[in-house]
Motif scaffolding. Structure first.
Motif, PDB file in Angstrom:
ATOM      1  N   MET A 111       0.828  -1.205   0.000  1.00  0.00           N
ATOM      2  CA  MET A 111       0.000   0.000   0.000  1.00  0.00           C
ATOM      3  C   MET A 111       0.865   1.259   0.000  1.00  0.00           C
ATOM      4  O   MET A 111       0.614   2.198  -0.761  1.00  0.00           O
ATOM      5  CB  MET A 111      -0.925  -0.006   1.206  1.00  0.00           C
ATOM      6  CG  MET A 111      -1.893   1.177   1.241  1.00  0.00           C
ATOM      7  SD  MET A 111      -3.151   1.082  -0.066  1.00  0.00           S
ATOM      8  CE  MET A 111      -4.305  -0.075   0.715  1.00  0.00           C
ATOM      9  N   GLN A 141       0.998   4.098  -2.964  1.00  0.00           N
ATOM     10  CA  GLN A 141       0.714   5.501  -2.661  1.00  0.00           C
ATOM     11  C   GLN A 141       1.843   6.406  -3.144  1.00  0.00           C
ATOM     12  O   GLN A 141       1.599   7.477  -3.720  1.00  0.00           O
ATOM     13  CB  GLN A 141       0.484   5.676  -1.155  1.00  0.00           C
ATOM     14  CG  GLN A 141      -0.820   5.066  -0.657  1.00  0.00           C
ATOM     15  CD  GLN A 141      -0.893   4.982   0.850  1.00  0.00           C
ATOM     16  OE1 GLN A 141       0.133   5.037   1.553  1.00  0.00           O
ATOM     17  NE2 GLN A 141      -2.101   4.832   1.381  1.00  0.00           N
ATOM     18  N   TRP A 171      -2.311  -5.326   6.875  1.00  0.00           N
ATOM     19  CA  TRP A 171      -3.117  -5.507   5.671  1.00  0.00           C
ATOM     20  C   TRP A 171      -4.295  -6.418   6.010  1.00  0.00           C
ATOM     21  O   TRP A 171      -4.121  -7.528   6.501  1.00  0.00           O
ATOM     22  CB  TRP A 171      -2.310  -6.149   4.543  1.00  0.00           C
ATOM     23  CG  TRP A 171      -3.173  -6.615   3.407  1.00  0.00           C
ATOM     24  CD1 TRP A 171      -3.732  -7.850   3.249  1.00  0.00           C
ATOM     25  CD2 TRP A 171      -3.611  -5.835   2.297  1.00  0.00           C
ATOM     26  NE1 TRP A 171      -4.476  -7.900   2.102  1.00  0.00           N
ATOM     27  CE2 TRP A 171      -4.419  -6.670   1.492  1.00  0.00           C
ATOM     28  CE3 TRP A 171      -3.381  -4.517   1.884  1.00  0.00           C
ATOM     29  CZ2 TRP A 171      -5.011  -6.227   0.313  1.00  0.00           C
ATOM     30  CZ3 TRP A 171      -3.970  -4.077   0.698  1.00  0.00           C
ATOM     31  CH2 TRP A 171      -4.767  -4.920  -0.068  1.00  0.00           C
ATOM     32  N   GLU A 182     -10.663  -4.514   4.372  1.00  0.00           N
ATOM     33  CA  GLU A 182     -10.516  -3.103   4.693  1.00  0.00           C
ATOM     34  C   GLU A 182      -9.675  -2.351   3.665  1.00  0.00           C
ATOM     35  O   GLU A 182      -9.955  -1.186   3.351  1.00  0.00           O
ATOM     36  CB  GLU A 182      -9.871  -2.945   6.076  1.00  0.00           C
ATOM     37  CG  GLU A 182     -10.741  -3.418   7.226  1.00  0.00           C
ATOM     38  CD  GLU A 182     -10.055  -3.219   8.561  1.00  0.00           C
ATOM     39  OE1 GLU A 182      -8.951  -2.632   8.585  1.00  0.00           O
ATOM     40  OE2 GLU A 182     -10.612  -3.658   9.576  1.00  0.00           O
ATOM     41  N   LYS A 183      -8.642  -2.981   3.127  1.00  0.00           N
ATOM     42  CA  LYS A 183      -7.647  -2.280   2.323  1.00  0.00           C
ATOM     43  C   LYS A 183      -7.798  -2.440   0.814  1.00  0.00           C
ATOM     44  O   LYS A 183      -7.318  -1.600   0.050  1.00  0.00           O
ATOM     45  CB  LYS A 183      -6.245  -2.757   2.711  1.00  0.00           C
ATOM     46  CG  LYS A 183      -5.886  -2.548   4.184  1.00  0.00           C
ATOM     47  CD  LYS A 183      -5.778  -1.081   4.538  1.00  0.00           C
ATOM     48  CE  LYS A 183      -5.244  -0.903   5.950  1.00  0.00           C
ATOM     49  NZ  LYS A 183      -5.123   0.530   6.304  1.00  0.00           N
ATOM     50  N   PRO A 237     -10.323  -2.120  -1.383  1.00  0.00           N
ATOM     51  CA  PRO A 237     -10.952  -1.045  -2.172  1.00  0.00           C
ATOM     52  C   PRO A 237     -10.011   0.125  -2.448  1.00  0.00           C
ATOM     53  O   PRO A 237      -9.932   0.612  -3.583  1.00  0.00           O
ATOM     54  CB  PRO A 237     -12.151  -0.636  -1.303  1.00  0.00           C
ATOM     55  CG  PRO A 237     -12.492  -1.879  -0.536  1.00  0.00           C
ATOM     56  CD  PRO A 237     -11.165  -2.513  -0.232  1.00  0.00           C
ATOM     57  N   GLU A 238      -9.279   0.571  -1.427  1.00  0.00           N
ATOM     58  CA  GLU A 238      -8.336   1.665  -1.649  1.00  0.00           C
ATOM     59  C   GLU A 238      -7.218   1.235  -2.583  1.00  0.00           C
ATOM     60  O   GLU A 238      -6.795   2.005  -3.461  1.00  0.00           O
ATOM     61  CB  GLU A 238      -7.745   2.139  -0.320  1.00  0.00           C
ATOM     62  CG  GLU A 238      -6.762   3.283  -0.487  1.00  0.00           C
ATOM     63  CD  GLU A 238      -6.065   3.693   0.801  1.00  0.00           C
ATOM     64  OE1 GLU A 238      -5.199   4.590   0.730  1.00  0.00           O
ATOM     65  OE2 GLU A 238      -6.377   3.119   1.860  1.00  0.00           O
ATOM     66  N   MET A 239      -6.724   0.015  -2.406  1.00  0.00           N
ATOM     67  CA  MET A 239      -5.657  -0.479  -3.272  1.00  0.00           C
ATOM     68  C   MET A 239      -6.097  -0.476  -4.736  1.00  0.00           C
ATOM     69  O   MET A 239      -5.340  -0.068  -5.631  1.00  0.00           O
ATOM     70  CB  MET A 239      -5.252  -1.888  -2.840  1.00  0.00           C
ATOM     71  CG  MET A 239      -4.242  -2.565  -3.766  1.00  0.00           C
ATOM     72  SD  MET A 239      -2.631  -1.732  -3.792  1.00  0.00           S
ATOM     73  CE  MET A 239      -1.912  -2.359  -2.274  1.00  0.00           C
ATOM     74  N   ARG A 241      -8.405   1.421  -6.155  1.00  0.00           N
ATOM     75  CA  ARG A 241      -8.519   2.803  -6.632  1.00  0.00           C
ATOM     76  C   ARG A 241      -7.138   3.369  -6.987  1.00  0.00           C
ATOM     77  O   ARG A 241      -6.976   4.066  -7.992  1.00  0.00           O
ATOM     78  CB  ARG A 241      -9.199   3.668  -5.577  1.00  0.00           C
ATOM     79  CG  ARG A 241     -10.699   3.419  -5.444  1.00  0.00           C
ATOM     80  CD  ARG A 241     -11.358   4.483  -4.592  1.00  0.00           C
ATOM     81  NE  ARG A 241     -10.937   4.417  -3.197  1.00  0.00           N
ATOM     82  CZ  ARG A 241     -11.557   3.706  -2.268  1.00  0.00           C
ATOM     83  NH1 ARG A 241     -12.610   2.963  -2.594  1.00  0.00           N
ATOM     84  NH2 ARG A 241     -11.131   3.703  -1.019  1.00  0.00           N
ATOM     85  N   LEU A 242      -6.146   3.060  -6.149  1.00  0.00           N
ATOM     86  CA  LEU A 242      -4.794   3.539  -6.414  1.00  0.00           C
ATOM     87  C   LEU A 242      -4.211   2.865  -7.660  1.00  0.00           C
ATOM     88  O   LEU A 242      -3.533   3.516  -8.473  1.00  0.00           O
ATOM     89  CB  LEU A 242      -3.900   3.276  -5.205  1.00  0.00           C
ATOM     90  CG  LEU A 242      -4.214   4.102  -3.956  1.00  0.00           C
ATOM     91  CD1 LEU A 242      -3.475   3.555  -2.747  1.00  0.00           C
ATOM     92  CD2 LEU A 242      -3.865   5.574  -4.175  1.00  0.00           C
ATOM     93  N   GLN A 277      -5.208   4.469 -10.808  1.00  0.00           N
ATOM     94  CA  GLN A 277      -4.448   5.687 -11.104  1.00  0.00           C
ATOM     95  C   GLN A 277      -3.068   5.367 -11.680  1.00  0.00           C
ATOM     96  O   GLN A 277      -2.476   6.207 -12.374  1.00  0.00           O
ATOM     97  CB  GLN A 277      -4.293   6.524  -9.836  1.00  0.00           C
ATOM     98  CG  GLN A 277      -5.610   7.062  -9.291  1.00  0.00           C
ATOM     99  CD  GLN A 277      -5.410   7.840  -8.001  1.00  0.00           C
ATOM    100  OE1 GLN A 277      -4.718   8.850  -7.982  1.00  0.00           O
ATOM    101  NE2 GLN A 277      -6.006   7.366  -6.923  1.00  0.00           N
ATOM    102  N   ALA A 280     -13.759   0.235  -9.716  1.00  0.00           N
ATOM    103  CA  ALA A 280     -12.430   0.854  -9.775  1.00  0.00           C
ATOM    104  C   ALA A 280     -11.984   1.114 -11.204  1.00  0.00           C
ATOM    105  O   ALA A 280     -11.289   2.109 -11.472  1.00  0.00           O
ATOM    106  CB  ALA A 280     -11.410  -0.040  -9.070  1.00  0.00           C
TER     107      ALA A 280
END
Length: 313
Positions: A200, A204, A232, A236-237, A239-241, A243-244, A247, A277
């Protein structure tokens, strides 16, 4: 499917991707919460909670296995191996890329670990062949990011198919094993960059740097810790992963491949997350399960969920 303004699911899904094994691997039998497999020269018995049925083979066949994993109730628990006779911790294995990718052979080590695993997941060969073809057919040298890269087989497949690979894993030991596999295959000159880091945090930073990749491979654990104690949890993690990672995909990116092991969820969970995503990307989104088929074409055993996107039509 022809590219459009939206990523769409495959016409028939869930997609069940099954392997019948290859020269160095086979699922011999399964049942009563166990599976009997052949890894190179060894026959191995490991727990398998989803094998609810009755084994086909006599118990004597199971008892003749070279190694049996015992003592662990779930995937994240330590156990121990019981050996029929003294054998080494590692042994040689090999897998060959598909014809379209040049049929190059990857050699690597099977390994008896404390968590019942043996250094790689054979059902992943369905993904290896898929992204090898995508990398080979690209009209450029694709940049591929392998997150939670473990012992490096996927990284070597992508690199042998022409990609420049960044391999990230939080475990220094796992990357050490990957380097052993690289040396064993005689592919030390392949363009693979090894990074020990929390996945993660790495992603980032890459987003802040404006980095872009043509392909991303994610094989996250259900639960894990980074090198500095980072936690990890896939629910929890992830969805953010995702999205990143969206990008980080280049404007003309080739693929993203997500696998999810040992979680209580439907393939629809990873499918809808991926669809959200990757919304707006042209191409094909396929989701389903990875399966192992027993020798002789009999029963199939589901091992994991997956969702993968590609620009190909």
């Amino acid at each position: 499917m022809h590219p459009s303004s939206e990523t769409r699911p495959a016409p028939h899904w869930p997609l069940m991707l099954e392997t019948e094994g290859w020269r160095d691997y086979a699922l011999i039998d399964s049942g009563h919460g166990r599976k009997l497999e052949r890894y190179g020269k060894y026959r191995i018995v490991r727990p398998e909670a989803q094998a609810l049925w009755t084994p086909r083979l006599a118990e004597s066949e199971w008892e003749s296995a070279d190694a049996v994993f015992t003592g662990a109730k779930d995937e994240d628990s330590d156990g121990r191996w019981r050996y029929k006779k003294p054998i080494g911790e590692t042994w040689p294995m090999a897998w060959r890329l598909p014809r379209e990718a040049g049929e190059k052979e990857i050699r690597f080590l099977g390994r008896f670990t404390a968590f019942r695993h043996v250094g790689f997941f054979p059902e992943q060969e369905m993904h290896w062949a898929w992204f090898a073809r995508l990398c080979t057919s690209a009209k450029r040298k694709p940049k591929v990011l392998n997150l939670f890269g473990y012992t490096g087989i996927a990284s070597f497949v992508a690199a042998l198919a022409g990609a420049e690979v960044t391999h990230v894993d939080a475990s220094k030991k796992a990357i050490g094993w990957a380097r052993e596999n690289q040396a064993m295959s005689g592919i030390a000159d392949l363009p693979v960059r090894w990074i020990v880091d929390d996945a993660m945090k790495f992603v980032q930073r890459e987003v802040r740097r404006g980095s872009r990749y043509d392909g991303i491979i994610l094989d996250p654990p259900k639960f894990g810790r980074g090198p500095n104690g980072e936690v990890w949890d896939i629910f929890e993690k992830l969805p953010e992963m995702m999205r990143l990672c969206r990008q980080l995909l280049a404007e003309d990116a080739l693929f993203l491949c997500l696998s999810a092991y040992s979680i209580r969820a439907s393939f629809m969970a990873v499918h809808e997350l991926s669809a959200e995503a990757l919304a707006g990307l042209p191409g094909r989104l396929e989701s389903g399960e990875l399966l192992l088929r027993e020798e002789g074409g009999r029963r199939v055993l589901s091992t994991s969920l997956f969702s993968r996107w590609s620009r190909d039509d």
